[in-house]
Design a protein around this motif. Structure first.
Motif, PDB file in Angstrom:
ATOM      1  N   GLY A 205     -13.905   6.607 -10.212  1.00  0.00           N
ATOM      2  CA  GLY A 205     -12.570   6.037 -10.386  1.00  0.00           C
ATOM      3  C   GLY A 205     -11.743   6.238  -9.133  1.00  0.00           C
ATOM      4  N   SER A 206     -10.431   6.177  -9.279  1.00  0.00           N
ATOM      5  CA  SER A 206      -9.545   6.326  -8.128  1.00  0.00           C
ATOM      6  C   SER A 206      -8.753   7.624  -8.243  1.00  0.00           C
ATOM      7  CB  SER A 206      -8.567   5.146  -8.043  1.00  0.00           C
ATOM      8  OG  SER A 206      -7.644   5.203  -9.114  1.00  0.00           O
ATOM      9  N   ALA A 207      -8.205   8.060  -7.114  1.00  0.00           N
ATOM     10  CA  ALA A 207      -7.393   9.275  -7.089  1.00  0.00           C
ATOM     11  C   ALA A 207      -5.926   8.870  -7.128  1.00  0.00           C
ATOM     12  CB  ALA A 207      -7.712  10.096  -5.849  1.00  0.00           C
ATOM     13  N   TYR A 208      -5.521   8.266  -8.235  1.00  0.00           N
ATOM     14  CA  TYR A 208      -4.123   7.899  -8.468  1.00  0.00           C
ATOM     15  C   TYR A 208      -3.582   6.999  -7.355  1.00  0.00           C
ATOM     16  CZ  TYR A 208      -4.804  11.570 -11.836  1.00  0.00           C
ATOM     17  OH  TYR A 208      -5.317  12.327 -12.860  1.00  0.00           O
ATOM     18  N   GLY A 209      -4.418   6.031  -6.960  1.00  0.00           N
ATOM     19  CA  GLY A 209      -3.985   5.057  -5.970  1.00  0.00           C
ATOM     20  C   GLY A 209      -3.981   5.562  -4.544  1.00  0.00           C
ATOM     21  N   THR A 210      -4.526   6.762  -4.314  1.00  0.00           N
ATOM     22  CA  THR A 210      -4.518   7.339  -2.969  1.00  0.00           C
ATOM     23  C   THR A 210      -5.525   6.617  -2.073  1.00  0.00           C
ATOM     24  OG1 THR A 210      -3.923   9.498  -3.852  1.00  0.00           O
ATOM     25  CG2 THR A 210      -4.882   9.459  -1.648  1.00  0.00           C
ATOM     26  N   ASP A 211      -5.106   6.287  -0.854  1.00  0.00           N
ATOM     27  CA  ASP A 211      -6.033   5.719   0.127  1.00  0.00           C
ATOM     28  C   ASP A 211      -6.350   6.785   1.177  1.00  0.00           C
ATOM     29  OD1 ASP A 211      -3.882   5.811   1.962  1.00  0.00           O
ATOM     30  OD2 ASP A 211      -3.290   3.765   1.473  1.00  0.00           O
ATOM     31  N   PRO A 212      -7.346   6.551   2.024  1.00  0.00           N
ATOM     32  CA  PRO A 212      -7.739   7.586   2.993  1.00  0.00           C
ATOM     33  C   PRO A 212      -6.603   8.026   3.916  1.00  0.00           C
ATOM     34  CG  PRO A 212      -9.446   5.915   2.832  1.00  0.00           C
ATOM     35  CD  PRO A 212      -8.280   5.404   2.042  1.00  0.00           C
ATOM     36  N   GLU A 213      -5.766   7.081   4.342  1.00  0.00           N
ATOM     37  CA  GLU A 213      -4.672   7.428   5.255  1.00  0.00           C
ATOM     38  C   GLU A 213      -3.665   8.364   4.588  1.00  0.00           C
ATOM     39  OE1 GLU A 213      -5.824   4.367   4.726  1.00  0.00           O
ATOM     40  OE2 GLU A 213      -6.894   4.153   6.642  1.00  0.00           O
ATOM     41  N   THR A 214      -3.336   8.063   3.325  1.00  0.00           N
ATOM     42  CA  THR A 214      -2.388   8.914   2.602  1.00  0.00           C
ATOM     43  C   THR A 214      -2.965  10.303   2.375  1.00  0.00           C
ATOM     44  OG1 THR A 214      -1.448   6.990   1.471  1.00  0.00           O
ATOM     45  CG2 THR A 214      -1.023   9.143   0.483  1.00  0.00           C
ATOM     46  N   LEU A 215      -4.251  10.369   2.052  1.00  0.00           N
ATOM     47  CA  LEU A 215      -4.902  11.663   1.840  1.00  0.00           C
ATOM     48  C   LEU A 215      -4.906  12.472   3.129  1.00  0.00           C
ATOM     49  CD1 LEU A 215      -6.463  13.679   0.151  1.00  0.00           C
ATOM     50  CD2 LEU A 215      -8.545  12.348   0.560  1.00  0.00           C
ATOM     51  N   ARG A 216      -5.266  11.833   4.223  1.00  0.00           N
ATOM     52  CA  ARG A 216      -5.306  12.557   5.502  1.00  0.00           C
ATOM     53  C   ARG A 216      -3.920  13.047   5.889  1.00  0.00           C
ATOM     54  NH1 ARG A 216      -8.713   7.719   7.451  1.00  0.00           N
ATOM     55  NH2 ARG A 216     -10.846   8.376   6.956  1.00  0.00           N
ATOM     56  N   ALA A 217      -2.909  12.191   5.721  1.00  0.00           N
ATOM     57  CA  ALA A 217      -1.548  12.595   6.069  1.00  0.00           C
ATOM     58  C   ALA A 217      -1.101  13.764   5.202  1.00  0.00           C
ATOM     59  CB  ALA A 217      -0.593  11.410   5.899  1.00  0.00           C
ATOM     60  N   GLY A 218      -1.460  13.748   3.920  1.00  0.00           N
ATOM     61  CA  GLY A 218      -1.103  14.845   3.033  1.00  0.00           C
ATOM     62  C   GLY A 218      -1.787  16.139   3.425  1.00  0.00           C
ATOM     63  N   LEU A 219      -3.060  16.057   3.800  1.00  0.00           N
ATOM     64  CA  LEU A 219      -3.800  17.250   4.200  1.00  0.00           C
ATOM     65  C   LEU A 219      -3.253  17.825   5.507  1.00  0.00           C
ATOM     66  CD1 LEU A 219      -7.397  16.069   3.264  1.00  0.00           C
ATOM     67  CD2 LEU A 219      -6.037  17.801   2.081  1.00  0.00           C
ATOM     68  N   GLU A 220      -2.884  16.965   6.428  1.00  0.00           N
ATOM     69  CA  GLU A 220      -2.262  17.448   7.667  1.00  0.00           C
ATOM     70  C   GLU A 220      -0.939  18.151   7.354  1.00  0.00           C
ATOM     71  OE1 GLU A 220      -3.560  17.537  10.545  1.00  0.00           O
ATOM     72  OE2 GLU A 220      -5.263  16.160  10.368  1.00  0.00           O
ATOM     73  N   THR A 221      -0.217  17.626   6.373  1.00  0.00           N
ATOM     74  CA  THR A 221       1.073  18.223   6.004  1.00  0.00           C
ATOM     75  C   THR A 221       0.891  19.603   5.398  1.00  0.00           C
ATOM     76  OG1 THR A 221       2.058  16.038   5.634  1.00  0.00           O
ATOM     77  CG2 THR A 221       3.167  17.922   4.626  1.00  0.00           C
ATOM     78  N   VAL A 222      -0.012  19.721   4.418  1.00  0.00           N
ATOM     79  CA  VAL A 222      -0.143  21.001   3.711  1.00  0.00           C
ATOM     80  C   VAL A 222      -0.833  22.063   4.558  1.00  0.00           C
ATOM     81  CG1 VAL A 222      -0.171  19.838   1.466  1.00  0.00           C
ATOM     82  CG2 VAL A 222      -2.343  20.402   2.582  1.00  0.00           C
ATOM     83  N   THR A 223      -1.517  21.659   5.634  1.00  0.00           N
ATOM     84  CA  THR A 223      -2.141  22.658   6.517  1.00  0.00           C
ATOM     85  C   THR A 223      -1.272  22.958   7.737  1.00  0.00           C
ATOM     86  OG1 THR A 223      -3.401  20.894   7.637  1.00  0.00           O
ATOM     87  CG2 THR A 223      -4.486  22.079   5.823  1.00  0.00           C
ATOM     88  N   GLY A 224      -0.132  22.274   7.851  1.00  0.00           N
ATOM     89  CA  GLY A 224       0.685  22.451   9.041  1.00  0.00           C
ATOM     90  C   GLY A 224       2.050  23.034   8.808  1.00  0.00           C
ATOM     91  N   THR A 225       2.380  23.413   7.580  1.00  0.00           N
ATOM     92  CA  THR A 225       3.700  23.957   7.277  1.00  0.00           C
ATOM     93  C   THR A 225       3.606  24.903   6.091  1.00  0.00           C
ATOM     94  OG1 THR A 225       6.006  23.360   6.804  1.00  0.00           O
ATOM     95  CG2 THR A 225       4.305  22.063   5.708  1.00  0.00           C
ATOM     96  N   ASP A 226       4.621  25.736   5.917  1.00  0.00           N
ATOM     97  CA  ASP A 226       4.620  26.686   4.803  1.00  0.00           C
ATOM     98  C   ASP A 226       5.454  26.210   3.621  1.00  0.00           C
ATOM     99  OD1 ASP A 226       2.975  28.540   6.082  1.00  0.00           O
ATOM    100  OD2 ASP A 226       4.667  29.437   7.145  1.00  0.00           O
TER     101      ASP A 226
END
Length: 340
Positions: free
Chosen positions: A281-302
């Motif tokens: 199935g899908s991850a709630y409409g998430t595309d690769p770009e959104t996932l990557r941007a989210g991962l960069e965010t959560v690994t780059g700030t507190d």
């Protein structure tokens, strides 16, 4: 004392405790089982069939007006709920809840006089006053929208009291990144700044479970896990629910034998495309770009701005209570302003 209500309208009050339970589930897990809507919709269909049989052959003006109201409830509210779901304005459970109420409450329930409780007549705003249409499900919807409008007000006050001032303080709040796996909602920022289309936290949990990684491990070694070759054995992503039994795995084995490296140019950073291709199935409409941007965010700030989202069934439950005990709030406000 007279009759409190018709048997059908007494049965319709089953919606109150059932929708209240669904609202509580929505707050805690953002998941409501489909059987709730089957029960409410099925009950509504049975009662609606009984009402139509009672009104047939619709020879009186009242019977014809009731038929018009029923037609409007089903022909307007049901497609409206479906349309909002298709456009992303509603979740699936929100749309099903509104559809079920449209079937269950197409017209105002008839709680005959005396409608007094502790000397207060309920509801004080009666169908004949607020609208010539008299579609009760429409009143529930407008009351729900007005109740829901209080959510950004409450969020703004909360942020102000916490000293968190921002242009998005009426839509989001600051939370520690380390606690994200226990929250609902979506990130309201990415590396480029504020965004209303940030990563959904259910999708983040799915990704972490797919890789078998705790969030803390991902944050500790982002360079390693950005490399798509670091993906070793993968696991069931689940549906991302907070209360799902997350599978705990050894982070080192999940990382495979990939070295800690570097700022490389990868064809598929974070293995985002692979994740979305492999899950069922899908991850709630998430595309690769959104996932990557989210991962960069959560690994780059507190800390990160998080939009908690509005569990819409909560204001719907309150809207139903208000509609049953008061009536049409919008009409009441317009009357108070001299506009109705």
């Amino acid at each position: 004392m007279g009759t409190v209500a018709s048997p059908g309208d007494i049965a319709r009050l089953l919606a109150v405790p059932l929708l209240g339970w669904a609202a509580l589930r929505d707050v805690r897990t953002r998941r409501v089982p489909n059987w709730v809507w089957y029960v409410l919709g099925g009950l509504g269909a049975v009662l609606l069939a009984a009402d139509l049989a009672r009104l047939a052959p619709f020879g009186t003006p009242f019977a014809r007006l009731e038929l018009i109201r029923i037609t409007l409830s089903l022909g307007l509210i049901v497609p409206l709920a479906y349309g909002f779901w298709r456009l992303g304005g509603f979740g699936g459970a929100d749309a099903k809840a509104l559809m079920a109420l449209a079937v269950l409450f197409p017209t105002y329930p008839a709680y005959y006089p005396p409608r007094a409780l502790l000397g207060v007549e309920l509801p004080p705003v009666l169908p004949a006053e607020p609208t010539l249409v008299g579609v009760f499900s429409l009143t529930v919807l407008t009351d729900t929208v007005l109740v829901g409008a209080l959510f950004p007000v409450a969020l703004t006050v909360r942020n102000a009291l916490a000293g968190e001032f921002s242009p998005v303080m009426f839509l989001a709040r600051v939370v520690p990144v380390g606690s994200l796996t226990r929250h609902h909602g979506r990130l309201f920022e990415d590396p480029s700044g504020f965004t209303r289309s940030g990563l959904d936290l259910d999708a983040l949990r799915m990704y972490l479970r797919w890789r078998g990684l705790p969030l803390a491990e991902l944050r500790a070694h982002p360079e390693r896990y950005r490399d798509p070759d670091s993906v070793g054995e993968t696991f069931d992503a689940t549906d991302g629910a907070v209360d799902a039994a997350a599978v705990e795995h050894d982070a080192a084995s999940a990382a495979g034998d990939a070295p800690d490296a570097t700022d490389g140019d990868y064809d598929d950073p974070w293995a985002a495309e692979r994740f979305l291709e492999e899950i069922d199935g899908s991850a709630y409409g998430t595309d690769p770009e959104t996932l990557r941007a989210g991962l960069e965010t959560v690994t780059g700030t507190d800390e990160v701005w998080l939009s908690p989202g509005l569990p819409f069934i909560v204001p719907m439950f309150v809207g139903l209570l208000v509609a049953l005990t008061y009536g049409d709030v919008l009409y009441g406000l317009l009357t108070a302003l001299g506009l109705a």
